[in-house]
Design an enzyme around this catalytic site. Structure first.
Site, PDB file in Angstrom:
ATOM      1  CD  GLN A  38      -9.215   5.689  10.675  1.00  0.00           C
ATOM      2  OE1 GLN A  38      -9.606   6.315   9.703  1.00  0.00           O
ATOM      3  NE2 GLN A  38      -9.831   5.732  11.832  1.00  0.00           N
ATOM      4  CB  CYS A  92     -10.649   2.751  14.753  1.00  0.00           C
ATOM      5  SG  CYS A  92      -8.996   2.433  14.188  1.00  0.00           S
ATOM      6  CG  MET A  93      -7.334   3.765  17.272  1.00  0.00           C
ATOM      7  SD  MET A  93      -6.629   2.094  17.235  1.00  0.00           S
ATOM      8  CE  MET A  93      -5.558   2.116  18.660  1.00  0.00           C
ATOM      9  CE  LYS A 123      -2.327  -1.218   3.653  1.00  0.00           C
ATOM     10  NZ  LYS A 123      -1.484  -2.418   3.823  1.00  0.00           N
TER      11      LYS A 123
END
Ligand SMILES: Nc1nc2c(c(=O)[nH]1)N[C@H]1C(S)=C(S)[C@@H](COP(=O)(O)OP(=O)(O)OC[C@H]3O[C@@H](n4cnc5c(=O)[nH]c(N)nc54)[C@H](O)[C@@H]3O)O[C@H]1N2
Ligand SMILES: Nc1nc2c(c(=O)[nH]1)N[C@H]1C(S)=C(S)[C@@H](COP(=O)(O)OP(=O)(O)OC[C@H]3O[C@@H](n4cnc5c(=O)[nH]c(N)nc54)[C@H](O)[C@@H]3O)O[C@H]1N2
Ligand code: SF4
Ligand SMILES: [Mo]
Length: 761
Positions: free
Chosen positions: A386, A181-182, A92
């Site tokens: 992210q 997410c976090m 990526k």
């Protein structure tokens, strides 16, 4: 829609160009990690005029890159040898160049009229947005509008949005995908140490004598951190790698011990490990007595009570609950406790659970009680998902319950401090917590939130139980700023705004190890794309809040933000744009411009904010002591039964990024499928499912079709789908139950049935 007109290699076919320029040096491209062999080989590059230092756009590893430019186009991206990634990039990372020139870039503002999008001018789009927001605020009050942001915006952007909504409009309806997410890690750190964000750094990997990797498929999701773990393993083959994961992932494949746990039973496992630490005398008495306090159900308790509490979690009792042999649990605990220095790494397998916060707190407790903390190689270390969920959203407090630098909306002193720092009247910041992510979409469903600005995230793909929230969008005036169209979310929007991305705008990202890292603006964005920052500034003006931003450039905002940090335990006043432009990132705390940055937080002598009168100073807590929480295992929220007999878990593959709006556009990555459902051979046999057969997966909420991938790599009774595909959208099935402390949804466990498609009537 843009095709290839903006492509740097005009004149070459796309395929030729990609072969020529999708490049990487030997030892730079970690192609072996793909699990499908290297797809790329190094070829000569198009001539580069200038190189610029920056950071990868994708994951929270935050690899440094060198960005090659020719004639106003990015023509090459290579790993930065001066950065922590030592010149390495995963696939990526290499694709950072191609993403700018991918198909389906959104190039013009559009307004939906009679169900169809029409191209409009920025003036017309912004006027409509301002009119709808102003009307809603005027008629229904500030809480009738909301902002839903992203850990993929630059810090200056998230900070600006947060300030505009909380200090300008006066609503705390500010949340974003870091909640998905976090959040459990953030609440874990905050409750245990008083302040958010990991205390360790990547250098700890080079010193660790044991790795405890749980709920993290690092080989696919943080591949360059994983490479560093592999480097350590190559240098010291005796250093054990323990992996806790219900699937035999590319990470587990390389483990010395793989605990193939039943999903959602981590609380039992960690309690069993604590049991073993007590039994084998591995408790660090000084640490346990002098640097920790103990809490259960909101009340103070003590070490003896904890010891008593974990008696019911002896490995023999826990083995059937977790589906892991008792001896394996004992060995993992022994390795963890007895190593010279243990480093834990974790991500969504822990955070995305109903007991996500508890799991985080227990891993931290394991480190505290065994003294594996605050020394080289010894640290609990959550990997941030992210590229800027940390600095951009957690540090700036761009979440519904939060204010900058660890302050809380619920705390009147914190509100007052921020009102003073932001120079707004007392009482401007609402004392009401805003809507957290799932709550926000439920408020839209009820029609309570009338207007919502969504930036750099694709919630109608990434939210759990998505069918429900699609309907919610229809009750709301939704503005989406995205770089691509169509996405699942832009399809449902009323206005879509074309956003510049990455080096078309520039700003500061912050990755897992508290490193702030600058990406310059290097090239012009295509079409009429604008930076999200500029969109937010214009919205502020049109909503009458220009006074909030007397200084208007992105650098001005960074200046404001670093000065605000000075008054907090997140002090990074010493990190200026000038410094960031000269090096691949700086780790905070960093209180002045001479300070080199801090590798290990809370360690006297290393952390400039720590008092020098002991081994540790957990200064986020008033008494300088970390908190150890006692927990019991809870039952699943969405349990299996006769109708839904299998458990579904979801996750990622190396080559694709979330909702594939970017990675699916790239020819090389498009070869990598994400339409599969992993199922154990025994389950497949019972259900008459063969390899590659189309199957229907359905939960109590909804379902989708997948291609069966029959594999021994998954536990019996468990199936796995990726979150990536819009065509095979697993979030139609996932559960929107969430951890009550972090409000992070449980994407990792729900009950489903799987039926061969040909058997459906
Ligand atoms: N290639 C790629 N890399 C990425 C991303 C991407 O989309 N693609 N996204 C980035 C982002 S935002 C994030 S948040 C991270 C996510 O990074 P990871 O968390 O590593 O990725 P996931 O695949 O979501 O989940 C990790 C593992 O948790 C396991 N698991 C499931 N249930 C449990 C459980 O109950 N207990 C334990 N111990 N483990 C469990 C799953 O089997 C899975 O292998 O990746 C980042 N990096
Ligand atoms: N089933 C399941 N669902 C999950 C998860 C899971 O493990 N399982 N994981 C959850 C997690 S951890 C996460 S982080 C989320 C991620 O979910 P999302 O944030 O919804 O996914 P992305 O595809 O990263 O969305 C980013 C969007 O921003 C756009 N974009 C890119 N750059 C820019 C820019 O500079 N500006 C603007 N305005 N737009 C830009 C992209 O085109 C894309 O549409 O998914 C969550 N959903
Ligand atoms: S590991 Fe993450 S940050 Fe590094 S190149 Fe890959 S996607 Fe980018
Ligand atoms: Mo994430």
């Amino acid at each position: 829609m843009q095709k290839d007109s903006n492509h740097p290699a005009n004149g070459l076919t796309r395929r030729d160009f990609l072969r020529l320029a999708s490049v990487t040096g030997a030892g730079v491209f970690t192609g072996s990690l793909t699990g499908c062999g290297p797809l790329w080989e190094r070829q000569p590059v198009i001539e580069v005029e200038d190189w610029h230092q920056g950071v990868c756009r994708f994951c929270g590893t935050g690899c440094g890159v060198q960005i090659g430019v020719n004639n106003g186009k990015v023509v090459d991206v290579q790993g930065d040898k001066a950065a922590h990634n030592r010149g390495r990039l995963c696939v990526k990372g290499i694709m950072n160049r191609d993403i700018l020139y991918a198909e389906d870039r959104l190039l013009y503002p559009m307004i939906k009229r009679n169900g169809e999008f029409e191209q409009v001018s920025w003036e017309e789009a912004m006027e409509l947005i301002a009119d709808r927001f102003n009307t809603a605020i005027g008629e229904k009050g500030p809480d009738s509008v909301a902002y839903y942001g992203s850990g993929q915006l630059f810090t200056e952007e998230s900070y600006t949005a947060n300030k505009l909504f909380k200090a300008g409009i006066g609503t705390n309806n500010v949340d974003g995908n870091p909640r998905l997410c976090m959040a459990s890690a953030a609440v874990g750190y905050t409750s245990v140490f008083g302040k958010d964000e990991p205390m360790g750094c990547y250098e700890d990997i080079d010193e660790a004598e044991c790795f405890f990797i749980t709920g993290s498929n690092m080989a696919d999701c943080h591949p360059i951190v994983w490479e560093r773990v592999q480097d350590r393993k190559r240098a010291r083959p005796d250093v054990p790698v323990i992996v806790v994961d219900p699937r035999k992932t590319n990470t587990a494949e390389k483990a010395d011990l793989h605990l193939q746990i039943k999903p959602g039973t981590d609380v039992s496992l960690y309690n069993a490990m604590l049991y073993e630490f007590f039994r084998r005398g591995m408790i660090d008495d000084d640490m346990a007595a002098n640097y920790c306090t103990y809490r259960r159900d909101g009340n103070e308790t003590d070490l003896a009570t904890l010891r008593q509490h974990v008696q019911q979690y002896d490995p023999d009792s826990v083995a059937p609950v977790c589906g892991v042999a008792a001896d394996l649990i004992r060995e993992a605990a022994w390795r963890f406790g007895s190593a010279g220095a243990t480093m834990s790494l974790w991500t969504m397998g822990l955070n995305q659970q109903k007991q996500g916060t508890a799991s985080n707190q227990l891993v931290m407790a394991m480190h505290l009680l065994t003294g594996h903390i605050g020394r080289p190689g010894a640290t609990p270390f959550s990997l941030t998902g992210q590229p800027n969920a940390g600095g951009g959203v957690r540090d700036t407090g761009a979440l519904a319950h939060a204010l900058p630098n660890g302050r809380a909306v619920a705390n009147p002193e914190h509100r007052r401090e921020m009102e003073e720092l932001w120079n707004v009247p007392e009482g401007r910041i609402s004392p009401e917590m805003g809507h957290h992510t799932v709550g926000l979409f439920q408020a839209m469903e009820r029609g309570e939130v009338e207007c919502c600005l969504i930036m750099s995230t694709n919630p109608l793909h990434s939210l759990p139980n998505i069918l429900r929230y699609r309907e919610a969008m229809e009750n709301t005036f939704v503005v989406v700023a995205d770089s691509f169209h169509p996405t699942e979310t832009t399809k449902y929007a009323d206005v879509i705004l074309p956003a510049a991305m990455w080096t078309e705008k520039g700003g500061v990202f912050s990755q897992s190890e508290r490193r702030y890292h600058y990406v310059p603006k290097i090239v012009e964005a295509p079409g009429e794309c604008r930076a999200d920052f500029d969109i937010l500034m214009e919205l502020a003006d049109r909503l009458g809040h220009e006074d909030l931003f007397p200084n208007r450039t992105q650098q001005d905002i960074w200046e404001e933000w670093r000065h605000i940090s000075e008054h907090s335990d997140y002090n990074f006043k010493g990190i200026t744009y000038d410094r960031l432009k000269g090096q691949p990132g700086i780790l905070w705390p960093c209180p002045d411009e001479e300070h080199p940055g801090t590798c290990r937080r809370y360690v006297p002598g290393e952390d400039p904010l720590a008092r020098d009168d002991g081994r540790h100073d957990f200064y986020g807590r008033p008494d300088g002591r970390a908190v150890i929480f006692l927990y019991d295992q809870q039952d699943p929220v969405d349990p299996v039964d006769e109708e839904f007999p299998l458990t579904l878990t979801t996750g990622r593959v190396l080559e694709h990024w979330h909702t594939e709006t970017i990675t699916r556009k790239l020819e090389q990555l498009d070869r990598v499928p994400t339409d599969f459902l992993e199922i154990h051979p025994a389950d497949a046999r019972r259900l008459e499912i063969q390899q590659d057969m189309p199957v229907w997966v359905e939960s109590r909420r909804g379902g989708a079709t997948f291609r069966a991938k029959v594999t021994q790599n998954i536990r019996e009774g468990l199936v796995f789908a990726t979150m990536h595909s819009a065509k095979h959208l697993i979030n139609k099935a996932t559960s929107d139950a969430y951890d009550p402390d972090s409000r992070q949804p449980d994407y990792k466990r729900c009950a489903v049935k799987v039926i061969p498609e040909h058997q459906l009537s």
